[in-house]
Design a protein around this motif. Structure first.
Motif, PDB file in Angstrom:
ATOM      1  N   ASN A 207      34.436  46.883  33.619  1.00  0.00           N
ATOM      2  CA  ASN A 207      34.413  47.195  34.926  1.00  0.00           C
ATOM      3  C   ASN A 207      34.676  48.971  35.175  1.00  0.00           C
ATOM      4  OD1 ASN A 207      36.738  45.712  33.875  1.00  0.00           O
ATOM      5  ND2 ASN A 207      37.599  46.316  36.069  1.00  0.00           N
TER       6      ASN A 207
ATOM      7  N   LYS B 229      32.095  42.068  32.994  1.00  0.00           N
ATOM      8  CA  LYS B 229      32.863  42.893  33.529  1.00  0.00           C
ATOM      9  C   LYS B 229      31.895  44.056  33.848  1.00  0.00           C
ATOM     10  CE  LYS B 229      37.397  41.666  31.809  1.00  0.00           C
ATOM     11  NZ  LYS B 229      38.308  41.935  30.476  1.00  0.00           N
ATOM     12  N   GLY B 233      31.440  45.768  37.709  1.00  0.00           N
ATOM     13  CA  GLY B 233      31.639  47.009  37.801  1.00  0.00           C
ATOM     14  C   GLY B 233      30.556  47.618  38.702  1.00  0.00           C
TER      15      GLY B 233
END
Lengths: 330, 330
Positions: A207, B229, B233
């Motif tokens: 992320n 992830k 993001g």
């Protein structure tokens, strides 16, 4: 002149870039009969700065790298790379077969001393600008040495093209704690943190790639490729869902028409065209890969990327950095 | 009762799920003094179906798995897993430390015979519904055997929970051609294509995860974790950019207010709450991991996921499938 659209797109992009850069000269490698009529409309000044290099073969999108290497000695791709090797040009931009480009580039230009394998690197958008991520698919298995070299190369490229003194380099992992990750990642982290030439900030998670936490994201080519393509996939999914919401009923359709200009400015902010142009780093020359389906605008961006790297001497800088680092260890 | 918000969220979610499922009984493991006042407002019927199991220890979010295993014998996490092992309950749902949950689950419940390692699997949105992806971070290094077992487990879970006869299983790779990928991926592809129990459709690329091309996406935990992830993001980045466009000037702000209801229905379509609840597959019992920061609605979804897996006997089905496969090879 490969890619999905061939000379029409590449030549149109060339015209724009030649206008933007009055000292630029371009050599166009490909089918003379296709290219010639396209540059007829160029002004005399632009024409004087373009040379057509007729080639008789084409590397196809599904050719194996070995085919491109052994059987197509007069391909436009190979000839363009040879012109870089021989100093006739300073950089090669191609929208062709990535695997073949990688193999031919490595064969003709050779690797920078101290770098084991070339990597594919590109800029991707973040909340405060962009970050460079590598590798994006050239190397499926990466040991700690290779990941470490990616760190050096990414740092140099980011520093050169973005004028950053100490680009922040992060290593992609499945957690930020030291105990996380596989062996190559753990060892690469150790080496990166010991190297004084790199501003290594530690592990980052998926992320954080888009959060702007670092200027360079280092990962193996398998992960990098899948992360990048998955990101493209989810952007497409969201665009699809957003479109369907605005088509649900007449009221939504009407509102959709009203906000079209706003959505357009939103689209421009995340426009993938401005991120076209992935660099093959680690070679002794500059090679930029344009997306196979790149538009004129996107192709312009890829050529501009090559120009910046020429101006900033990226391969020479990488070579110098690696040499310094090797000397500091011995 | 862990997670970032502890008993208040878990108990509120429990109340909703108990109302939805008149035959459901829940055991709540944790601090009795925190939980007791929260269930006071439950109706008599609901109260009669809840048992509080007082525990004296808590696995912290930054505890090492080894600490959870060796030093916290009366943690809520461990006690909940033991209740599954002893047949007092049929499934465990936890919002706690993933690494500790994985280690404790493996230690208490043991692996299904023929499965080497547990994997984390969850549903993610696609253009035509959802797909299951595994592994999401339990295993950073995966050989061909492990990837193959992921294929079996994903196929069984997808078949059971989505009532699909032959879920389409894809193997994540950096290209669709046979020559692409690292050795474990190539060998796993070979094994998956030879197995008649699995509807293997071949390699898929990152962008295909969200396109709905397959019902199950198999990959190693390093790649899966980073892909998931990174997708989160980029969704966050897009939301940020979209918000900033609607805040740029008063006209955009006004339009932003007007389309709020439309954007809300868009948000609901991609609402991550409805995808909360990742399953730890490969164990002899059912363990569902809820996100640490899960809302009440998201926690409800995680508990509902566990109920479906109990109803469909997922671990037994995986065991049967593996046994059949092993027998067919010998």
């Amino acid at each position: 002149m490969g890619g999905d659209f061939g000379p029409p797109v590449s030549v149109a992009a060339s015209e724009i870039v030649l206008k933007n850069h009055p000292n630029l000269h371009l050599q166009l490698f490909g089918d003379e009969q296709q290219i010639n009529p396209l540059i007829n409309s160029f002004s005399d000044d632009l024409k004087s700065r373009v040379q057509i290099k007729a080639t008789s073969e084409v590397v196809l999108m599904d050719d194996k790298p070995s085919t491109a290497l052994r059987n197509k000695k007069d391909s436009s791709m190979r000839r363009a790379l040879l012109s870089v090797r021989d100093g006739d040009t300073q950089a090669c931009v191609s929208a062709g077969n990535t695997g073949a480009l990688m193999a031919l580039a490595r064969f003709t230009l050779k690797m920078i001393s101290g770098i084991d394998r070339p990597a594919i690197i590109t800029a991707i958008p973040t909340s405060n600008g962009h970050t460079y991520m590598l590798d994006l698919g050239a190397n499926v298995d990466c040991d700690a040495d290779v990941l470490f070299q990616f760190g050096i190369m990414g740092s140099v490229l980011s520093s050169a093209t973005d004028n950053l003194k100490q680009p922040k380099v992060g290593l992609l992992n499945i957690g930020e704690e030291e105990i996380k990750g596989n062996e190559p990642v753990k060892q690469a982290a150790q080496r990166l943190s010991e190297c004084q030439h790199i501003n290594y900030i530690g592990f980052i998670e998926g992320n954080d790639i888009f959060s702007g936490k670092c200027d360079v994201v280092v990962t193996d080519g398998f992960t990098g490729n899948n992360v990048l393509k998955a990101s493209e996939g989810i952007v497409r999914l969201l665009a699809e869902k957003l479109r369907s919401v605005f088509e649900r009923n007449w009221l939504n359709k009407l509102v959709g028409l009203l906000i079209k200009p706003i959505l357009k400015s939103f689209k421009q902010e995340i426009d993938p065209d401005q991120y076209n142009g992935a660099t093959l780093v680690g070679l002794k020359g500059i090679v930029v890969k344009s997306h196979g389906g790149a538009s004129v605008k996107a192709t312009v961006h890829a050529i501009e990327e090559a120009i910046i790297e020429v101006e900033k001497n990226v391969p020479q800088r990488i070579a110098k950095e690696v040499e310094q680092f090797v000397n500091s260890r011995t």
